[in-house]
Scaffold this motif. Structure first.
Motif, PDB file in Angstrom:
ATOM      1  N   PHE A   1      30.030  93.453  60.700  1.00  0.00           N
ATOM      2  CA  PHE A   1      30.349  92.435  59.553  1.00  0.00           C
ATOM      3  C   PHE A   1      29.030  92.208  58.280  1.00  0.00           C
ATOM      4  N   LEU A   2      28.444  91.585  58.811  1.00  0.00           N
ATOM      5  CA  LEU A   2      27.359  90.820  57.872  1.00  0.00           C
ATOM      6  C   LEU A   2      26.850  91.815  56.991  1.00  0.00           C
TER       7      LEU A   2
ATOM      8  N   TRP B   1      28.928  94.089  54.604  1.00  0.00           N
ATOM      9  CA  TRP B   1      29.588  92.957  53.884  1.00  0.00           C
ATOM     10  C   TRP B   1      28.295  93.188  52.584  1.00  0.00           C
ATOM     11  N   PHE B   2      26.890  92.722  53.354  1.00  0.00           N
ATOM     12  CA  PHE B   2      26.428  92.479  52.485  1.00  0.00           C
ATOM     13  C   PHE B   2      24.957  93.457  51.549  1.00  0.00           C
TER      14      PHE B   2
ATOM     15  N   GLY C   1      28.307  97.033  49.284  1.00  0.00           N
ATOM     16  CA  GLY C   1      28.773  96.902  50.112  1.00  0.00           C
ATOM     17  C   GLY C   1      29.743  95.588  50.173  1.00  0.00           C
ATOM     18  N   THR C   2      31.521  95.614  50.429  1.00  0.00           N
ATOM     19  CA  THR C   2      32.311  94.721  50.286  1.00  0.00           C
ATOM     20  C   THR C   2      32.765  93.763  51.572  1.00  0.00           C
ATOM     21  N   PHE C   3      33.459  93.014  51.585  1.00  0.00           N
ATOM     22  CA  PHE C   3      34.138  91.991  52.320  1.00  0.00           C
ATOM     23  C   PHE C   3      34.947  93.301  53.053  1.00  0.00           C
TER      24      PHE C   3
ATOM     25  N   GLY D   1      33.106  95.116  55.925  1.00  0.00           N
ATOM     26  CA  GLY D   1      32.003  94.981  56.939  1.00  0.00           C
ATOM     27  C   GLY D   1      33.845  94.395  57.940  1.00  0.00           C
ATOM     28  N   PHE D   2      34.867  93.757  57.203  1.00  0.00           N
ATOM     29  CA  PHE D   2      35.498  93.590  58.026  1.00  0.00           C
ATOM     30  C   PHE D   2      36.585  94.913  58.868  1.00  0.00           C
TER      31      PHE D   2
END
Length: 90
Positions: free
Chosen positions: A53-54, A57-58, A62-64, A67-68
């Motif tokens: 996830f992290l 995301w980061f 990348g996006t939330f 990652g989700f």
């Protein structure tokens, strides 16, 4: 020569001398082993999901949501792979 008693370690010394090797009941030992193995495998899956996830995301671009979705896919596949198998007999 008598051994000098250290008051700071008196309780630990008493516990160590009271220990009897092989004194644990087998069913308790089996339960402890299964608990440890379960916490280890599910904990490792949780850590892997958080890392995916992290990372997704980061990382640059990348996006939330990415990652989700990645963590959710890993969680579902990991749950399916790690769930207890029926009829193992052990």
């Amino acid at each position: 020569m008598a051994k000098a008693k250290n008051p700071a370690t008196a309780q630990a010394d008493a516990d160590a001398s009271a220990y009897v090797r092989g004194g644990m009941q087998i069913n308790e030992q089996v339960s402890t082993f299964h608990l440890f193995m379960g916490l280890t495998k599910w904990g490792a899956l949780a850590v892997a999901c958080v890392l995916v996830f992290l990372t997704l995301w980061f990382h640059p671009g990348g996006t939330f949501v990415a990652g989700f979705i990645g963590a959710a896919v890993l969680a579902v596949v990991g749950f399916w792979a790690l769930k207890p198998k029926g009829g193992a007999g052990h």
